[in-house]
Design a protein around this motif. Structure first.
Motif: not given
Lengths: 121, 493, 81, 143, 102
Positions: D33, D96-98, D108, D111-112, D115, D118
């Motif tokens: 990231e 896939l809507e984290y 955030a 989401h991290a 990510i 996956i």
């Protein structure tokens, strides 16, 4: 004028690289060479996209402290797209090599004319 | 969960395919159930989506919850919805049919075959319902890679055919990607709906011309439009029968659909270089129809004959797009539907005969009507439909195409359609004559399955498709007025 | 401008290596040249400010060269008639 | 590659090289990231490490994954990716809507986390696939 | 003959490609459509929306994460395709004896 010429020059070089693909695929009779021509073509497409993403005055698309603003960073979208495209080209190459080994095992050659001759015997 | 239906169309077969190697390792019987079940779920969600779309208008599904130009969205309108229903239906039928072909294989081969089959289905469905041009490319590659592998698994000549298809197909995909690159360069967007209005002021730009040419060449290669059809006959002839039935039925049509989507929905049929491109496509299609039909007459191998006939039939669809008025477009879309059902049915019959007797030349079809009456009944319906006799489905699509050509005063096209119908009649009646009239020479070799007909798993899909042709023929009026009418550009509500 | 000429030079090099790789007789040599082609691609991606893509291409270059050579070993001993 | 062709030098070099490749792969995965890199590159590095072992030490390499296992692993890796998407669907998000994960942290961070999840799936898939393709390309025919 | 025609067609197409270069935006232009339409949001918002300072990772794994699922599927497809072709083929013994042994 010189500015404009150098503009087109880059695009033309990319398109020449792109066109090596189809020409090589028809002109070369060896199947491995055809596969390489295909790869050259895909690399050309990738460069084309990346050129679209580049900006004068932009830096790498990773956020740094104290540097905000759209104009300071390169457009990241083509990069993300092209990562996918590279992976696709690797996958295609893998499948194609597997097919080549099968063809070689059966027909004993990778030259197209010879192969077609043996195929129709 | 109801809000998630459009995603389920793709996700369920995809996940089934991903789990397939593991499931096959555990139990091959379970594998078949899982794959067929997944495709069934996909089919049902496609149906549900289509019904809701017909009632409430286009359905946008946003992946990751991001708004369209930034994220990826699925757009299901009546056209893509009915394509999805069609694809998943054919896929379901062929999946049921494919069982007996893999009885004797190892878990690895079975698992991989079904995984690839489900991936092919996923790829084609994804191409149809997506609203993002790059996402379309990704799914195009999934379906293409799966198709190369499926074709190549048919034996040695199939390997060569698949390698050739791989080279040509990758060139096509690269052309498509470069075409997208040109569109992206001048608009900065990858979303179809966003491209529509961002492209409007730019239609005279030379870059659009290039993009259109690239799209035509790329998708032309994938759909085997006439001068670019070189890969098709070998690939269809040598591929394993279940793969051929699905690929021939659906794959080329999806590319035709993409071309349709780009020309009539994204670029607009009247703008910039599109009319000229359509004219070129039309003439290529007209020549392709004639040449494909003539080549089909010259073949002795039944599957090869069907393959060349596919080249001709793709020509009809392209012709409909080229004429471009309402009747012609209805004809084109209806022909996508009809031809998918007819060609799958015919290839299923060819595969069944190959499985039972090991023969695939037309001469060896003699007297099969006695031994396989139901199969050959379905074959007869499909063949008559290909020729275009009235109660069957094939007649109506040709009828709409002729109406469209008449309205546009394109007489050469009408001549081509009628001429090719005659040619169709010539090569199909040759087969029908062998099946129903010729006496077979006595043969000593024993046959697969021993008894009279094919096993039930193979027979049911064939009969189902055969009946489907008649049903589509009889119900074509409501199909056109209830669904396809709204599928056309500007025909929505 | 300096950037432009760098990219132009790299592109010319890529055209040359790509064409040469197609026209060399010996397959192993052309595979090696092809990996040189891939290396120039890495450089050009870096010049275009795409470190992610360059990283991937470097990795992919290694992997695909490995595949090519592994396949070549097999191709050399196919069944001959 | 059934036979090994490693000499003692290659063997020793391999023993020293592989841990570094693995650590670097891990770094690329975890740090994706903040710097160039991510699942694909990390997976390819792991795959290269295993392939290197195959090349030098033959079938009985110290970290070896057989072709069949690799195929199953590749499926599972991609399945993890898809399953994270399905999980978000179960939590009333889109695919896939984290942000839909019911975790007590900032948007955030969720989401991290997604990510990272996956990327791990991608890593497993890429590693296994590279091994599987290499295995298929180099295996001596069984018939 | 076919080969010649194909050469001709590709030649014509490259000619067209060269001529229509003029339609493309200026090289590295910060005001080109690609730089001003969709991408600004990725650059401005990705830190707060996805928590990733690397915009490419943010786009790849989050904004366009579905593409990446497709990409991973492509790799998986290639892997199983290679295994199907080389290791799981039916036992044809067409290969003539004596050629395939080491």
């Amino acid at each position: 004028m010189q500015e404009l010429f150098s503009q087109y020059f880059i695009y033309w070089l990319i398109l020449i690289l792109f066109m090596i693909g189809p020409f090589g695929m028809i002109y070369k009779k060896n199947l491995v060479k055809k596969l390489m021509a295909m790869n050259v073509m895909q690399v050309a497409v990738i460069i084309f996209f990346l050129v679209l993403g580049q900006k004068t005055g932009g830096t790498l698309p990773i956020e740094m402290h104290g540097l905000a603003g759209v104009e300071n960073y390169i457009n990241p979208l083509p990069h993300a797209l092209m990562l996918t495209a590279i992976v696709v080209s690797l996958s295609t190459t893998g499948v194609a090599l597997a097919l080549l080994i099968l063809i070689q095992r059966r027909y004993g050659t990778l030259e197209e004319d010879e192969m077609l001759r043996r195929m129709n015997q | 969960m109801r809000e998630q239906l459009p995603a389920l169309i793709i996700i369920v077969p995809l996940l089934a395919a991903l789990a397939a190697p593991l499931i096959a390792y555990l139990s091959t019987r379970l594998l078949r159930i899982v794959i067929i079940g997944a495709i069934l779920v996909s089919h049902l969600s496609a149906l549900g989506t289509l019904l809701r779309v017909l009632a409430e208008g286009p359905w946008h599904y946003r992946f990751g919850g991001w708004l369209p130009p930034w994220g990826i969205e699925y757009v299901i309108d009546p056209l893509s919805g009915s394509m999805a229903v069609l694809i998943s239906f054919i896929s379901l039928v062929v999946a049921i049919y494919s069982g007996p072909f893999f009885k004797a294989d190892t878990w690895l081969r079975k698992g991989i075959f079904y995984a690839l089959y489900a991936l092919l289905t996923t790829g084609l469905l994804g191409m149809v319902v997506t609203g993002d041009v790059f996402n379309l490319y990704v799914f195009l590659e999934i379906s293409s890679l799966a198709a190369y592998a499926l074709i190549a698994s048919g034996g040695h000549k199939a390997t060569v055919a698949a390698f050739r298809y791989l080279l040509i197909g990758t060139v096509g995909a690269s052309f498509y990607l470069l075409g997208i690159g040109y569109l992206y360069a001048i608009t900065g967007s990858l979303n179809m709906a966003d491209l529509v209005h961002r492209l409007q002021p730019l239609m005279d730009s030379p870059a659009v011309l290039t993009a259109v040419v690239m799209l035509v060449v790329g998708m032309g290669i994938k759909m085997a439009l006439f001068p670019m059809h070189g890969w098709l006959p070998d690939a269809y002839t040598y591929a394993p029968p279940p793969a051929t039935a699905f690929i021939s039925g659906v794959m080329t049509k999806v590319s035709a659909y993409v071309l349709f989507r780009f020309f009539f929905f994204v670029l607009g049929a009247m703008n910039g270089p599109v009319p000229a491109a359509l004219t070129v496509v039309g003439w290529a299609a007209a020549v392709g129809i004639i040449i494909g039909s003539v080549m089909a007459i010259a073949q002795t191998d039944f599957r090869r004959m069907l393959a060349y006939s596919s080249v001709a039939q793709i020509g009809y669809i392209a012709l409909g797009l080229a004429i471009g008025n309402t009747f012609a477009l209805i004809g084109a879309v209806l022909h996508i539907l009809n031809h998918a059902v007819m060609k799958s049915c015919l290839f299923l019959v060819a595969g069944g005969v190959k499985w039972k007797t090991g023969e695939h030349t037309i001469e060896k079809y003699a007297e099969l009507s006695r031994r396989m009456p139901l199969t050959m009944g379905a074959f007869l319906i499909a063949a008559l439909s290909m020729v275009g006799l009235p109660p069957t489905a094939g007649f109506f699509s040709k009828w709409y195409l002729v109406l469209g050509a008449m309205e546009a005063w394109m007489w050469p096209y009408i001549v081509v359609i009628i001429l090719s119908s005659l040619l169709n009649a010539v090569y199909f009646f040759r087969v029908i004559e062998h099946v129903y009239m010729k006496k077979a020479e006595p043969k000593a070799t024993e046959e697969n399955g021993g008894g009279r007909e094919l096993p039930v798993a193979m027979l049911v899909p064939i009969v189902l498709l055969g009946v489907g042709i008649l049903v589509i023929g009889v119900l074509n009026e409501p199909i056109v007025t209830q669904i396809l009418q709204y599928a056309l550009p500007g025909g929505g509500r | 401008m300096k950037e432009l000429s760098l990219i132009a030079v790299l592109l010319v090099l890529m055209v040359v290596t790509g064409t040469l790789a197609l026209f060399l007789k010996d397959l192993l040599a052309s595979i090696i040249l092809f990996s040189a082609f891939s290396f120039f691609a890495v450089l050009i991606y870096l010049a275009l400010g795409a470190p992610d893509v360059a990283f991937t291409e470097a990795v992919v270059g290694v992997v695909s060269t490995t595949f090519f050579i592994a396949a070549l070993r097999r191709l050399k001993r196919g069944c001959s008639r | 590659m059934n036979r090994k062709f490693g000499t003692i030098i290659l063997d020793t070099a391999f023993r020293y090289l592989v841990p570094f490749i693995l650590v670097f792969g891990m770094y690329v995965l975890m740090h994706g990231e903040y710097s160039p890199g991510g699942g694909f590159q990390a997976g390819a590095l792991f795959g290269i490490a295993v392939v290197l072992g195959r090349l030098i030490q033959g079938e009985e390499a110290m970290l070896n994954i057989s072709g069949n296992t690799a195929i199953i692993l590749a499926g599972i890796g991609t399945f993890i990716y898809g399953f994270i998407g399905v999980l978000t669907m179960l939590f009333n998000g889109n695919f896939l809507e984290y942000g839909a994960f019911p975790l007590n942290m900032a948007e955030a961070d969720r989401h991290a986390l997604g990510i990272l999840g996956i990327e791990i799936g991608v890593t497993i898939c890429v590693m296994a696939t590279i091994i599987a393709i290499f295995d298929a390309l180099t295996r001596r025919e069984e018939w | 003959m076919t080969r010649l025609l194909t050469f001709l067609a590709i030649g014509l197409m490259s000619l067209m490609l060269f001529i229509t270069t003029s339609g493309l935006p200026m090289l590295f232009d910060p005001n080109s459509p690609a730089a001003t339409h969709v991408s600004p949001r990725y650059i401005e918002k990705s830190r707060e929306e996805t928590g990733s300072p690397n915009f490419v990772t943010a786009v790849l794994a989050d904004y366009r994460g579905y593409d990446t699922l497709g990409e991973t599927t492509v790799i998986f497809t290639a892997g199983i395709a290679a295994v199907l072709l080389l290791r799981a083929a039916r036992k044809h013994s067409d290969c003539l004896p004596g050629g395939d042994e080491e």
